[in-house]
Design a protein around this motif. Structure first.
Motif, PDB file in Angstrom:
ATOM      1  N   ALA A  94       0.853  -1.182   0.000  1.00 29.99           N
ATOM      2  CA  ALA A  94       0.000   0.000   0.000  1.00 29.99           C
ATOM      3  C   ALA A  94       0.889   1.231   0.000  1.00 29.99           C
ATOM      4  O   ALA A  94       1.962   1.236   0.573  1.00 29.99           O
ATOM      5  N   SER A  95       0.419   2.262  -0.646  1.00 29.57           N
ATOM      6  CA  SER A  95       1.157   3.516  -0.651  1.00 29.57           C
ATOM      7  C   SER A  95       0.149   4.654  -0.556  1.00 29.57           C
ATOM      8  O   SER A  95      -1.045   4.448  -0.695  1.00 29.57           O
ATOM      9  N   VAL A 145      -7.214   0.064   4.256  1.00 34.56           N
ATOM     10  CA  VAL A 145      -8.027   1.156   4.790  1.00 34.56           C
ATOM     11  C   VAL A 145      -7.311   2.467   4.503  1.00 34.56           C
ATOM     12  O   VAL A 145      -6.105   2.597   4.729  1.00 34.56           O
ATOM     13  N   CYS A 146      -8.056   3.436   4.037  1.00 32.19           N
ATOM     14  CA  CYS A 146      -7.519   4.764   3.742  1.00 32.19           C
ATOM     15  C   CYS A 146      -8.298   5.780   4.574  1.00 32.19           C
ATOM     16  O   CYS A 146      -9.529   5.728   4.629  1.00 32.19           O
ATOM     17  N   THR A 147      -7.578   6.679   5.247  1.00 34.24           N
ATOM     18  CA  THR A 147      -8.221   7.712   6.059  1.00 34.24           C
ATOM     19  C   THR A 147      -7.561   9.066   5.815  1.00 34.24           C
ATOM     20  O   THR A 147      -6.397   9.133   5.424  1.00 34.24           O
ATOM     21  N   HIS A 148      -8.324  10.116   6.057  1.00 36.95           N
ATOM     22  CA  HIS A 148      -7.787  11.475   6.010  1.00 36.95           C
ATOM     23  C   HIS A 148      -8.676  12.354   6.879  1.00 36.95           C
ATOM     24  O   HIS A 148      -9.783  11.972   7.258  1.00 36.95           O
ATOM     25  N   ASN A 149      -8.182  13.537   7.205  1.00 41.25           N
ATOM     26  CA  ASN A 149      -8.969  14.467   8.027  1.00 41.25           C
ATOM     27  C   ASN A 149      -9.024  15.856   7.397  1.00 41.25           C
ATOM     28  O   ASN A 149      -9.063  16.854   8.089  1.00 41.25           O
ATOM     29  N   ILE A 150      -9.073  15.909   6.090  1.00 45.54           N
ATOM     30  CA  ILE A 150      -9.101  17.165   5.356  1.00 45.54           C
ATOM     31  C   ILE A 150     -10.556  17.479   5.018  1.00 45.54           C
ATOM     32  O   ILE A 150     -11.178  16.783   4.211  1.00 45.54           O
ATOM     33  N   ALA A 151     -11.105  18.485   5.647  1.00 50.26           N
ATOM     34  CA  ALA A 151     -12.541  18.775   5.546  1.00 50.26           C
ATOM     35  C   ALA A 151     -13.020  19.002   4.112  1.00 50.26           C
ATOM     36  O   ALA A 151     -14.137  18.637   3.766  1.00 50.26           O
ATOM     37  N   SER A 152     -12.191  19.585   3.256  1.00 53.25           N
ATOM     38  CA  SER A 152     -12.627  19.899   1.898  1.00 53.25           C
ATOM     39  C   SER A 152     -12.509  18.721   0.932  1.00 53.25           C
ATOM     40  O   SER A 152     -12.982  18.806  -0.199  1.00 53.25           O
ATOM     41  N   TYR A 153     -11.903  17.625   1.348  1.00 56.02           N
ATOM     42  CA  TYR A 153     -11.737  16.454   0.476  1.00 56.02           C
ATOM     43  C   TYR A 153     -12.945  15.543   0.620  1.00 56.02           C
ATOM     44  O   TYR A 153     -13.280  15.123   1.718  1.00 56.02           O
ATOM     45  N   PHE A 154     -13.582  15.217  -0.494  1.00 56.29           N
ATOM     46  CA  PHE A 154     -14.740  14.341  -0.412  1.00 56.29           C
ATOM     47  C   PHE A 154     -14.723  13.199  -1.430  1.00 56.29           C
ATOM     48  O   PHE A 154     -15.696  12.473  -1.563  1.00 56.29           O
ATOM     49  N   GLN A 155     -13.621  13.009  -2.109  1.00 59.43           N
ATOM     50  CA  GLN A 155     -13.458  11.900  -3.044  1.00 59.43           C
ATOM     51  C   GLN A 155     -12.262  11.062  -2.618  1.00 59.43           C
ATOM     52  O   GLN A 155     -11.258  11.595  -2.153  1.00 59.43           O
ATOM     53  N   MET A 156     -12.371   9.763  -2.802  1.00 62.09           N
ATOM     54  CA  MET A 156     -11.261   8.857  -2.522  1.00 62.09           C
ATOM     55  C   MET A 156     -11.129   7.885  -3.695  1.00 62.09           C
ATOM     56  O   MET A 156     -12.083   7.183  -4.029  1.00 62.09           O
ATOM     57  N   MET A 157      -9.978   7.897  -4.327  1.00 61.95           N
ATOM     58  CA  MET A 157      -9.708   7.043  -5.483  1.00 61.95           C
ATOM     59  C   MET A 157      -8.787   5.903  -5.059  1.00 61.95           C
ATOM     60  O   MET A 157      -7.920   6.090  -4.202  1.00 61.95           O
ATOM     61  N   TRP A 158      -8.951   4.737  -5.684  1.00 60.08           N
ATOM     62  CA  TRP A 158      -8.068   3.591  -5.456  1.00 60.08           C
ATOM     63  C   TRP A 158      -7.415   3.207  -6.777  1.00 60.08           C
ATOM     64  O   TRP A 158      -8.093   3.085  -7.801  1.00 60.08           O
ATOM     65  N   TYR A 159      -6.074   3.038  -6.744  1.00 66.68           N
ATOM     66  CA  TYR A 159      -5.298   2.709  -7.930  1.00 66.68           C
ATOM     67  C   TYR A 159      -4.475   1.453  -7.701  1.00 66.68           C
ATOM     68  O   TYR A 159      -4.100   1.137  -6.572  1.00 66.68           O
ATOM     69  N   LYS A 160      -4.156   0.774  -8.810  1.00 65.15           N
ATOM     70  CA  LYS A 160      -3.293  -0.414  -8.786  1.00 65.15           C
ATOM     71  C   LYS A 160      -2.109  -0.158  -9.708  1.00 65.15           C
ATOM     72  O   LYS A 160      -2.275   0.287 -10.842  1.00 65.15           O
ATOM     73  N   ASP A 184     -10.539 -13.128  -3.544  1.00 69.34           N
ATOM     74  CA  ASP A 184     -10.007 -14.282  -4.293  1.00 69.34           C
ATOM     75  C   ASP A 184      -8.658 -13.971  -4.945  1.00 69.34           C
ATOM     76  O   ASP A 184      -8.520 -13.999  -6.171  1.00 69.34           O
ATOM     77  N   LEU A 185      -7.664 -13.704  -4.128  1.00 66.77           N
ATOM     78  CA  LEU A 185      -6.352 -13.280  -4.621  1.00 66.77           C
ATOM     79  C   LEU A 185      -5.712 -14.313  -5.545  1.00 66.77           C
ATOM     80  O   LEU A 185      -5.786 -15.517  -5.306  1.00 66.77           O
ATOM     81  N   THR A 186      -5.088 -13.793  -6.600  1.00 65.85           N
ATOM     82  CA  THR A 186      -4.293 -14.588  -7.522  1.00 65.85           C
ATOM     83  C   THR A 186      -2.950 -13.882  -7.684  1.00 65.85           C
ATOM     84  O   THR A 186      -2.751 -12.776  -7.173  1.00 65.85           O
ATOM     85  N   GLU A 187      -2.046 -14.496  -8.436  1.00 66.54           N
ATOM     86  CA  GLU A 187      -0.743 -13.867  -8.677  1.00 66.54           C
ATOM     87  C   GLU A 187      -0.889 -12.530  -9.385  1.00 66.54           C
ATOM     88  O   GLU A 187      -0.064 -11.633  -9.208  1.00 66.54           O
ATOM     89  N   ASP A 188      -1.926 -12.357 -10.187  1.00 71.08           N
ATOM     90  CA  ASP A 188      -2.154 -11.096 -10.895  1.00 71.08           C
ATOM     91  C   ASP A 188      -2.464  -9.941  -9.950  1.00 71.08           C
ATOM     92  O   ASP A 188      -2.424  -8.780 -10.347  1.00 71.08           O
ATOM     93  N   ASP A 189      -2.781 -10.249  -8.702  1.00 70.07           N
ATOM     94  CA  ASP A 189      -3.086  -9.207  -7.725  1.00 70.07           C
ATOM     95  C   ASP A 189      -1.854  -8.704  -6.983  1.00 70.07           C
ATOM     96  O   ASP A 189      -1.950  -7.765  -6.205  1.00 70.07           O
ATOM     97  N   SER A 190      -0.702  -9.306  -7.220  1.00 69.26           N
ATOM     98  CA  SER A 190       0.544  -8.822  -6.616  1.00 69.26           C
ATOM     99  C   SER A 190       0.863  -7.463  -7.237  1.00 69.26           C
ATOM    100  O   SER A 190       1.125  -7.367  -8.434  1.00 69.26           O
ATOM    101  N   ALA A 191       0.800  -6.412  -6.421  1.00 69.91           N
ATOM    102  CA  ALA A 191       0.918  -5.053  -6.947  1.00 69.91           C
ATOM    103  C   ALA A 191       1.056  -4.070  -5.796  1.00 69.91           C
ATOM    104  O   ALA A 191       1.000  -4.454  -4.630  1.00 69.91           O
ATOM    105  N   VAL A 192       1.224  -2.805  -6.159  1.00 65.89           N
ATOM    106  CA  VAL A 192       1.169  -1.710  -5.197  1.00 65.89           C
ATOM    107  C   VAL A 192      -0.197  -1.063  -5.368  1.00 65.89           C
ATOM    108  O   VAL A 192      -0.630  -0.779  -6.491  1.00 65.89           O
ATOM    109  N   TYR A 193      -0.890  -0.824  -4.250  1.00 68.73           N
ATOM    110  CA  TYR A 193      -2.213  -0.218  -4.266  1.00 68.73           C
ATOM    111  C   TYR A 193      -2.135   1.155  -3.609  1.00 68.73           C
ATOM    112  O   TYR A 193      -1.558   1.304  -2.546  1.00 68.73           O
ATOM    113  N   PHE A 194      -2.712   2.151  -4.274  1.00 66.47           N
ATOM    114  CA  PHE A 194      -2.664   3.529  -3.809  1.00 66.47           C
ATOM    115  C   PHE A 194      -4.070   4.040  -3.533  1.00 66.47           C
ATOM    116  O   PHE A 194      -4.986   3.762  -4.305  1.00 66.47           O
TER     117      PHE A 194
END
Length: 108
Positions: A5-6, A30-45, A90-100
């Motif tokens: 995770a990054s 799990v991703c958390t933040h406390n920035i009042a003006s931020y209201f979107q959370m994106m997930w990347y691989k 259902d993890l497979t080898e294709d799921d080995s990655a960095v998630y942001f």
């Protein structure tokens, strides 16, 4: 299975920072933040050996949206205002990655 995770920015936190899981299990980030003006959370691989970030989906205060490629693979919970959870099933080898996760505000 090696999963990492990054975070983008100094005020967005993602846990765990590293995870090793067996095939056919699930991984939860799990991703958390406390920035009042931020209201979107994106997930990347980011797959090993590439610079490309694939958008997996996003959360905001009203809805979640999972990209077609990941519809049967991930689950998103929470909201973009404070916290969100990415579950990879259902993890497979294709799921080995960095998630942001990335949190931000948007002007409409």
């Amino acid at each position: 299975m090696w999963l990492t995770a990054s975070t983008f920015g100094n005020t967005v936190y993602q846990t765990p920072s590293k995870s090793i899981k067996n095939r056919d299990k699930s991984a939860v980030f799990v991703c958390t933040h406390n920035i009042a003006s931020y209201f979107q959370m994106m997930w990347y691989k980011q797959t090993h050996g590439t610079l490309e970030l694939k958008l997996m989906g996003y959360l905001n205060s009203e809805t979640d949206q999972i990209e077609t490629e990941f519809k049967d693979k991930i689950d998103l919970k929470g909201n973009g205002r404070r916290n969100g959870t990415l579950t990879i099933e259902d993890l497979t080898e294709d799921d080995s990655a960095v998630y942001f996760c990335a949190a931000y505000d948007t002007v409409l």
